[in-house]
Design a protein around this motif. Structure first.
Motif, PDB file in Angstrom:
ATOM      1  N   PHE A   1      41.014  29.594  54.920  1.00 19.82           N
ATOM      2  CA  PHE A   1      42.289  29.019  54.513  1.00 19.82           C
ATOM      3  C   PHE A   1      42.499  29.187  53.013  1.00 19.82           C
ATOM      4  N   SER A   2      41.437  28.979  52.230  1.00 24.13           N
ATOM      5  CA  SER A   2      41.639  29.071  50.786  1.00 24.13           C
ATOM      6  C   SER A   2      41.916  30.519  50.382  1.00 24.13           C
ATOM      7  N   VAL A   3      41.270  31.469  51.066  1.00 24.59           N
ATOM      8  CA  VAL A   3      41.590  32.874  50.783  1.00 24.59           C
ATOM      9  C   VAL A   3      43.048  33.149  51.150  1.00 24.59           C
ATOM     10  N   LEU A   4      43.453  32.619  52.309  1.00 25.40           N
ATOM     11  CA  LEU A   4      44.831  32.839  52.772  1.00 25.40           C
ATOM     12  C   LEU A   4      45.829  32.237  51.789  1.00 25.40           C
ATOM     13  N   VAL A   5      45.584  30.992  51.395  1.00 24.19           N
ATOM     14  CA  VAL A   5      46.494  30.318  50.466  1.00 24.19           C
ATOM     15  C   VAL A   5      46.575  31.094  49.159  1.00 24.19           C
ATOM     16  N   ALA A   6      45.405  31.548  48.683  1.00 22.69           N
ATOM     17  CA  ALA A   6      45.386  32.297  47.430  1.00 22.69           C
ATOM     18  C   ALA A   6      46.195  33.580  47.563  1.00 22.69           C
ATOM     19  N   MET A   7      46.039  34.259  48.701  1.00 19.58           N
ATOM     20  CA  MET A   7      46.754  35.520  48.872  1.00 19.58           C
ATOM     21  C   MET A   7      48.251  35.291  48.995  1.00 19.58           C
ATOM     22  N   ILE A   8      48.628  34.187  49.642  1.00 15.46           N
ATOM     23  CA  ILE A   8      50.061  33.881  49.733  1.00 15.46           C
ATOM     24  C   ILE A   8      50.618  33.599  48.341  1.00 15.46           C
ATOM     25  N   SER A   9      49.822  32.872  47.536  1.00 16.52           N
ATOM     26  CA  SER A   9      50.278  32.610  46.167  1.00 16.52           C
ATOM     27  C   SER A   9      50.360  33.903  45.375  1.00 16.52           C
ATOM     28  N   GLY A  10      49.483  34.843  45.698  1.00 17.52           N
ATOM     29  CA  GLY A  10      49.457  36.100  44.947  1.00 17.52           C
ATOM     30  C   GLY A  10      50.499  37.093  45.433  1.00 17.52           C
ATOM     31  N   LEU A  11      51.130  36.782  46.557  1.00 15.25           N
ATOM     32  CA  LEU A  11      52.028  37.758  47.174  1.00 15.25           C
ATOM     33  C   LEU A  11      53.213  38.083  46.273  1.00 15.25           C
ATOM     34  N   TYR A  12      53.872  37.018  45.784  1.00 12.07           N
ATOM     35  CA  TYR A  12      55.054  37.257  44.959  1.00 12.07           C
ATOM     36  C   TYR A  12      54.690  38.002  43.673  1.00 12.07           C
ATOM     37  N   PRO A  13      53.654  37.539  42.941  1.00 11.26           N
ATOM     38  CA  PRO A  13      53.252  38.303  41.758  1.00 11.26           C
ATOM     39  C   PRO A  13      52.904  39.750  42.102  1.00 11.26           C
ATOM     40  N   ALA A  14      52.248  39.963  43.226  1.00 12.93           N
ATOM     41  CA  ALA A  14      51.866  41.324  43.605  1.00 12.93           C
ATOM     42  C   ALA A  14      53.101  42.185  43.829  1.00 12.93           C
ATOM     43  N   LEU A  15      54.111  41.601  44.492  1.00 11.15           N
ATOM     44  CA  LEU A  15      55.333  42.370  44.734  1.00 11.15           C
ATOM     45  C   LEU A  15      56.039  42.658  43.412  1.00 11.15           C
ATOM     46  N   ARG A  16      56.011  41.674  42.522  1.00  8.58           N
ATOM     47  CA  ARG A  16      56.609  41.882  41.209  1.00  8.58           C
ATOM     48  C   ARG A  16      55.935  43.057  40.509  1.00  8.58           C
ATOM     49  N   ALA A  17      54.605  43.057  40.544  1.00 11.68           N
ATOM     50  CA  ALA A  17      53.860  44.116  39.875  1.00 11.68           C
ATOM     51  C   ALA A  17      54.213  45.463  40.486  1.00 11.68           C
ATOM     52  N   MET A  18      54.337  45.470  41.808  1.00 12.80           N
ATOM     53  CA  MET A  18      54.605  46.707  42.524  1.00 12.80           C
ATOM     54  C   MET A  18      55.944  47.296  42.091  1.00 12.80           C
ATOM     55  N   ARG A  19      56.912  46.423  41.850  1.00 10.20           N
ATOM     56  CA  ARG A  19      58.269  46.899  41.552  1.00 10.20           C
ATOM     57  C   ARG A  19      58.486  47.214  40.086  1.00 10.20           C
ATOM     58  N   LEU A  20      57.486  46.910  39.234  1.00  8.56           N
ATOM     59  CA  LEU A  20      57.665  47.183  37.808  1.00  8.56           C
ATOM     60  C   LEU A  20      57.922  48.662  37.582  1.00  8.56           C
ATOM     61  N   SER A  21      58.801  48.941  36.624  1.00 10.69           N
ATOM     62  CA  SER A  21      59.133  50.337  36.356  1.00 10.69           C
ATOM     63  C   SER A  21      58.023  51.015  35.555  1.00 10.69           C
ATOM     64  N   PRO A  22      57.674  52.230  35.912  1.00  8.31           N
ATOM     65  CA  PRO A  22      56.630  52.936  35.165  1.00  8.31           C
ATOM     66  C   PRO A  22      57.087  53.278  33.749  1.00  8.31           C
ATOM     67  N   LEU A  23      58.407  53.239  33.520  1.00  6.16           N
ATOM     68  CA  LEU A  23      58.905  53.631  32.205  1.00  6.16           C
ATOM     69  C   LEU A  23      58.449  52.684  31.112  1.00  6.16           C
ATOM     70  N   THR A  24      58.109  51.431  31.519  1.00  7.92           N
ATOM     71  CA  THR A  24      57.648  50.485  30.503  1.00  7.92           C
ATOM     72  C   THR A  24      56.413  51.016  29.791  1.00  7.92           C
ATOM     73  N   ALA A  25      55.680  51.865  30.493  1.00  5.04           N
ATOM     74  CA  ALA A  25      54.448  52.378  29.913  1.00  5.04           C
ATOM     75  C   ALA A  25      54.728  53.401  28.824  1.00  5.04           C
ATOM     76  N   ILE A  26      55.852  54.065  28.957  1.00  2.00           N
ATOM     77  CA  ILE A  26      56.101  55.182  28.072  1.00  2.00           C
ATOM     78  C   ILE A  26      56.877  54.759  26.838  1.00  2.00           C
ATOM     79  N   ARG A  27      57.758  53.795  27.057  1.00  2.00           N
ATOM     80  CA  ARG A  27      58.541  53.324  25.910  1.00  2.00           C
ATOM     81  C   ARG A  27      57.605  52.753  24.880  1.00  2.00           C
ATOM     82  N   ASN A  28      57.869  53.105  23.672  1.00  2.00           N
ATOM     83  CA  ASN A  28      57.017  52.600  22.601  1.00  2.00           C
ATOM     84  C   ASN A  28      57.664  51.406  21.949  1.00  2.00           C
ATOM     85  N   GLU A  29      56.864  50.372  21.776  1.00  2.00           N
ATOM     86  CA  GLU A  29      57.437  49.181  21.148  1.00  2.00           C
ATOM     87  C   GLU A  29      57.637  49.459  19.661  1.00  2.00           C
TER      88      GLU A  29
END
Ligand code: ATP
Ligand code: MG
Lengths: 236, 432
Positions: B404-432
Motif C-alpha cells: 500500500f505504501s508503495v502504491l500510495v507513493a506511486m500515486i503521489s508521484g504520478l502527477y509529477p512524473a507526467l509533468r516531467a514527461m511533458r516538459l519541453s526539451p527546449l528548456t535544455a538548450i535555451r541559455n539562461e
C-alpha cells in the motif's frame, strides 16, 4: 556531387505567438543538405538560426512547410516518434555543454546509450572509444567540474557521437569558449565528423567559425539570404 | 531503457539528495507505521474477542433444535414451527458438506443419592465416539459407555453436582470444614428419576398412585472439565443408556424417538454459515457461537475502519509530502529533464524514472515503517498486555502495508512524473 539530400526543407515557416503579437521567426526556408556535408548557419542575433536548427532536430514543431530528414517527414511525427527519430539519427552538442555534473566524463558519454537499452558493459566500452577520438582518454574519470570548458565540450562531442548518429546538430558549440579553445574544439568536431562521414549542422554567429564548414548558410530575419561553399575549409 | 538501468538511475537521483529523500521517507515511515499500528490494534481486539467467545465453547459447533422461529414479514412478531429431530435427520446432517461429526443429545433431570447425601443433576446423553470432537472435555477419567444388560450405569459427574450434595433431612451441605465435598468420584452412587424415592422414603404408596421408580446403581467414571464451557453444567451418560432409562421411567416424560437437540461439528469456522443455512433450509432451528462472533465482528469492523482512518490521515500527509518533494525536484531538474529528452530518453522512461523514485520512497518508508510498527506493537503489548487490548501484526497486514505504501507513493508521484514527461526539451538548450 548530386546525391539524394539527407535533409530537405521546403518552405518552412515558424510563427511564435507572444501575447497578441506574432513573431515570424522563419519566413519560408528552402534548404537541402547532402549526406556528409559540414554545414554552418550564420546570421545576426535573433535572425532565426536556433529556431531553424531546433526544427531540423525535431525539437520544435513547424508552423507550416515540410521537413524531410532521412526520408521521414518530421512535421507529421508525434512527440514519441520524434524521440525515436532522435535516438536513431541525431546527436546534439549544446552551447553550455549540459553535462550531468554528478557523472564522470565516461558516464556522461555512456548516458545516451542507456536510453537505447545498450547493456552497461557495451556502453562503457563505446564511451571509452568515443572519448579517445576526442583525445580525452586521460580524463575519463573526471567530473565536469574538474575539467576546463574546452574539455567539457569535447566530452559533449563524444556524447553526441557515441550513439553513431547520421546527423550532428550543434548550436553555438563554441559560444562559451575563448577563441583559442574555440578553434581546438571546432577542429575536434570537424575532424571526428569528417572521419566518421557524418553530416554536421552547426549554428554560430562567428564568421571565423564558419570557415571550418563546407557550406555556409546565411540567415537574416528568418530568410536565407545567401548560401556559399568554402573551397578550402579550415578543417581540412 | 533497461529496467535495471532505470532502477539504478532513479536510486542515484534520490541518493544525490539524501537529506531530502530521507525526510520524505520519514514522512512515509510515520504514515505507514501509524496505519499498521492502528490496524494491528483492531486485529488484536478482534482476536481477543474471538478467543473469549471460543473459550465459551467451540466456534465450529452448531446446535440444532426442533423448534424454529420464523419471523413475520415485518419482523415485529413471528411464529415457532417444529420439526422432529430424529435418527433420519441426524443421518442427513452427516451428508452436508463441511460437517465432520454429528452428535444427537437428549437431556433429562435426575437425582443422585450417595449414602445420606443427595444432589440434583442435569444429565446429558452423549455419544462417546464423537464427544471429544465436540469439545466435551473431561478433567478426569473417561467417557461413559453403555454396558448392555448390566445393572450398573456409567456416569461422568460434574463438579457442581458433587458440590451440591446435601442431606435432605437436615438440609446440611456435604462439605467438610475446608469446603471440599465429602462425596467424591469414588463414592457409591444411585440414580433415580422418581423424587418419592428421595423425599418420601419409608412412606408407603397410596392407593392408585404410580408404582415407585427404580433406583439404579451408578459408577462414576470421570469428571467433566469445570472450564467455563457449555458442557460443564451436565453429568454425562451414554445416549443409548439414557434412552433405556427413559423407557423404564415414563415419569421422565422423554420421547426417545426424537432428540432434544443435535450438535453438528463443522470442519472449520468458514463452513459454519453454509452448514447452518443448509440445516435452516430443512426447517430446524440452529444456533452457534459463530453468530455472536459474526455480530461482534461487524461491530469490530467499524472500529477497525475508524482506527485505519486515523492512521490514513498521516499517510495522506506523507503522500502530499512525496508529491511536494517530487514537484520540487522536477522544478530543480527541469534542465536535466530537457537534456535527457534531447539525448533520446523516451517519454515513458522519463515518467518511469520519476515513478521509480516515488516507489523507492514508498518502499523504504514502508519497510522502515513496518520495523517501527513491530517495535511499537511490542511496546504496546508490554505496557497493556493481558488486558484483552493488544496489538497484532499478521503477515497479510505487513505485506499489505508495504504494498500500500508503495502504491500510495506511486500515486503521489504520478502527477509529477507526467509533468516531467511533458516538459519541453527546449528548456535544455535555451541559455539562461
Ligand atoms: N519560444 C519563443 N517564443 C517567442 N519567440 C521566440 C521564441 N524563440 C525564439 N523566438 C523569437 O524568434 C526569433 C528567432 O530567434 P532565434 O533564437 O532563432 O534567434 P537566433 O538567430 O538563434 O539568435 P541568437 O544568435 O541570439 O541565438 C527571435 O526574434 C526570437 O525573439
Ligand atoms: Mg540562438
Amino acid at each position: 556531387m548530386e546525391q539524394k539530400p539527407i535533409i530537405d526543407v521546403r518552405n518552412v515557416k515558424k510563427v511564435y505567438h507572444v501575447g497578441s503579437v506574432d513573431v515570424h521567426a522563419l519566413r519560408g526556408i528552402d534548404l537541402t543538405i547532402a549526406p556528409g556535408e559540414l554545414c554552418c548557419i550564420i546570421g545576426r542575433s535573433g535572425s532565426g538560426k536556433s529556431t531553424l536548427l531546433n526544427m531540423l532536430a525535431g525539437l520544435e514543431p513547424v508552423t507550416s512547410g515540410e521537413v524531410v530528414i532521412a526520408n521521414k517527414h518530421l512535421e507529421r511525427m508525434t512527440q514519441s516518434e520524434l524521440i525515436l527519430f532522435r535516438q536513431r539519427h541525431v546527436g546534439f552538442i549544446f552551447q553550455s555543454f549540459n553535462l550531468m555534473p554528478y557523472y564522470t566524463a565516461l558516464e556522461n558519454v555512456a548516458f545516451p546509450l542507456s536510453f537505447r537499452g545498450v547493456p552497461r558493459k557495451v556502453r562503457l566500452r563505446r564511451a571509452k572509444e568515443a572519448l579517445k577520438t576526442v583525445g580525452l582518454e586521460s580524463h575519463m574519470n573526471h567530473k565536469p567540474s574538474q575539467m576546463s570548458g574546452g574539455q567539457q565540450q569535447r566530452v559533449g562531442i563524444a556524447r553526441a557521437l557515441v550513439t553513431d548518429p547520421e546527423i550532428i546538430f550543434a548550436d553555438e558549440p563554441t559560444g562559451n569558449l575563448d577563441s583559442n579553445t574555440s578553434d581546438d574544439v571546432m577542429r575536434s568536431i570537424c575532424d571526428t565528423v569528417r572521419s566518421k562521414n557524418k553530416t554536421l549542422i552547426m549554428v554560430t554567429h562567428d564568421p571565423h567559425m564558419a570557415e571550418f564548414a563546407d557550406k555556409v548558410i546565411n540567415i537574416l530575419d528568418g530568410k536565407i539570404i545567401d548560401i556559399h561553399y568554402n573551397e578550402q575549409p579550415q578543417s581540412i | 531503457m533497461k529496467l535495471g538501468d532505470m532502477l539504478r538511475t532513479a536510486f542515484m537521483n534520490l541518493w544525490r539528495r539524501k537529506l531530502r529523500a530521507f525526510l520524505t521517507v520519514l514522512g512515509m515511515v510515520i504514515g505507514t507505521s501509524s496505519i499498521v499500528v492502528m490496524v494491528s490494534l483492531g486485529v488484536g481486539i478482534r482476536q481477543s474477542t474471538i478467543e473469549s467467545y471460543a473459550s465459551m465453547g467451540s466456534l465450529t459447533n452448531i446446535t440444532v433444535s426442533s423448534w424454529r422461529w420464523v419471523p413475520s414479514a415485518d419482523g415485529s412478531s413471528g411464529t415457532s414451527t417444529e420439526k422432529k429431530l430424529d435418527k433420519k435427520s441426524v443421518e442427513t446432517f452427516k451428508t452436508i458438506p463441511g460437517v465432520i461429526a454429528v452428535m444427537p443429545q437428549i437431556q433429562t433431570y435426575g437425582m443422585i443419592k450417595s449414602g445420606k447425601w443427595v444432589s440434583d443433576c442435569n444429565i446429558m446423553g452423549i455419544d462417546q465416539e464423537v464427544a471429544a470432537q465436540f469439545g466435551i472435555d473431561l478433567s478426569e477419567g473417561r467417557y461413559p459407555a453403555y454396558k448392555r444388560g448390566g445393572s450398573t450405569y456409567e456416569i461422568v459427574m460434574s463438579q457442581d453436582v458433587l458440590n451440591w450434595f446435601y442431606d435432605p433431612n437436615t438440609g446440611r451441605q456435604a462439605t467438610d470444614n475446608d469446603g471440599n465435598s465429602r462425596v467424591t468420584l469414588d463414592s457409591r452412587f444411585q440414580l433415580t428419576f422418581d423424587s418419592r424415592n428421595i423425599y418420601q422414603s419409608g412412606m408407603g404408596i397410596s392407593e392408585g398412585e404410580e408404582p415407585l421408580g427404580k433406583m439404579y446403581r451408578l459408577e462414576a467414571v470421570g469428571l467433566v472439565s469445570p472450564n467455563n464451557n457449555e458442557f460443564s453444567w451436565y453429568c454425562l451418560m451414554d445416549l443409548e443408556a439414557l434412552k433405556k432409562l427413559a423407557k423404564e421411567n415414563p415419569s421422565m416424560n422423554l420421547d426417545t424417538s426424537v432428540y432434544n437437540q443435535v450438535l453438528v461439528k463443522c470442519a472449520d469456522t468458514d463452513a459454519v454459515s453454509s452448514v447452518k443455512a443448509a440445516i435452516d433450509e430443512m426447517g430446524f432451528g440452529t444456533s452457534s457461537l459463530q453468530d455472536a462472533v459474526e455480530q461482534a465482528e461487524q461491530q469490530m469492523q467499524q472500529i477497525q475502519y475508524l482506527l485505519g482512518a486515523i492512521g490514513g490521515v498521516s499517510l495522506l500527509v506523507a503522500a502530499i509530502g512525496i508529491m511536494n518533494t517530487m514537484m520540487m525536484s522536477i522544478y530543480e531538474r527541469t534542465r536535466e529533464i530537457g537534456i535527457i529528452k534531447v539525448l533520446g530518453c523516451r517519454m515513458g522512461n522519463i515518467a518511469g524514472l520519476f515513478l521509480c523514485e516515488a516507489a523507492y520512497i514508498g518502499l523504504f518508508g514502508g519497510a522502515l515503517g513496518l520495523g517501527v510498527s513491530y517495535g511499537l506493537s511490542q511496546v504496546i503489548n508490554m505496557l497493556v498486555g493481558g488486558s484483552g487490548f493488544r496489538s497484532v501484526i499478521p503477515l497479510y497486514l505487513a505485506a499489505g502495508a508495504l504494498g500500500f505504501s508503495v502504491l500510495v507513493a506511486m500515486i503521489s508521484g504520478l502527477y509529477p512524473a507526467l509533468r516531467a514527461m511533458r516538459l519541453s526539451p527546449l528548456t535544455a538548450i535555451r541559455n539562461e
